[in-house]
Design a protein around this motif. Structure first.
Motif: not given
Length: 211
Positions: A7, A9, A145, A148
């Motif tokens: 991931g 960000c 999930n 993450v």
């Protein structure tokens, strides 16, 4: 079932890259230890630190019935020629003595944080966090999930720690007020004046149509 997740960000932080770097590197600061305890995790410590690199460990509480996950990593920081700062973290095989015994599974992670100067004042930076997380074992997709967003939560944690939205907005507001109060000093290009004239004509035509 799987255990690996990737991931990224990014967000704008209301502090310089150097200040944010210090926050991220201070793995066991009072603020970050408080957040660690509030989130219900098990252990967090620094085994070695020479100011440039350090050996760190954390044991995170995960959803029942899964076993808590341990991450032992080496962290280092550096600065490139463009003025960006980086924090890199990679898992290692060092054994950690927590002083107590508890059941845990060792996970693996590789992540890098880029801190890029942002804005004209030098008091903000763009933080980009990229991570590959391997929780080890075969886990249901919904568990992986859920890991993450939590792992990427470091960006939100940092943003909140340095939040100066009202102060930054006030600076922008004052600058806009100054422009409005001194509009006679503004100089416009031919294209800008043409656009203004076109808008004024369109407004006049619309006003006649409404009568």
């Amino acid at each position: 079932e799987r255990s690996i997740a990737v991931g990224r960000c990014t967000d704008i932080i209301d502090a310089s890259p150097e200040v944010v770097l210090c926050y991220l590197y201070a793995f066991c600061s009072s603020t970050r230890m408080r957040i660690h305890r509030e989130e219900g995790h098990i252990a967090r410590l620094v085994q070695f630190d020479d100011g440039r690199k350090q050996l760190i460990a954390v044991v995170k509480n995960v959803q029942w019935p899964l076993t808590n996950r341990e991450f032992v990593t080496r962290m280092c920081w550096w600065k490139d020629a463009s003025g960006c700062h980086y924090v890199g973290v990679v898992s290692c095989n060092d054994n950690i003595d927590y002083g107590v015994s508890f059941k845990k599974v060792r996970g693996m992670t590789i992540n890098v944080t880029k801190l890029e100067p942002y804005g004209a004042t030098g008091e903000q930076c763009r933080m980009t966090y990229t991570q590959m997380l391997d929780a080890r074992g075969y886990l249901p997709d919904f568990i992986v999930n859920s890991l993450v967003p939590e792992s990427l939560g470091l960006v939100e944690e940092t943003r909140v720690a340095f939040n100066r939205d009202e102060e930054v907005d006030q600076v922008d507001h004052d600058a806009l007020v100054h422009i409005m109060e001194n509009s006679t000093d503004e100089r416009y290009a031919v294209e800008e004046l043409s656009s203004i004239a076109s808008i004024q004509k369109s407004a006049e035509d619309a006003g006649r149509d409404l009568k």
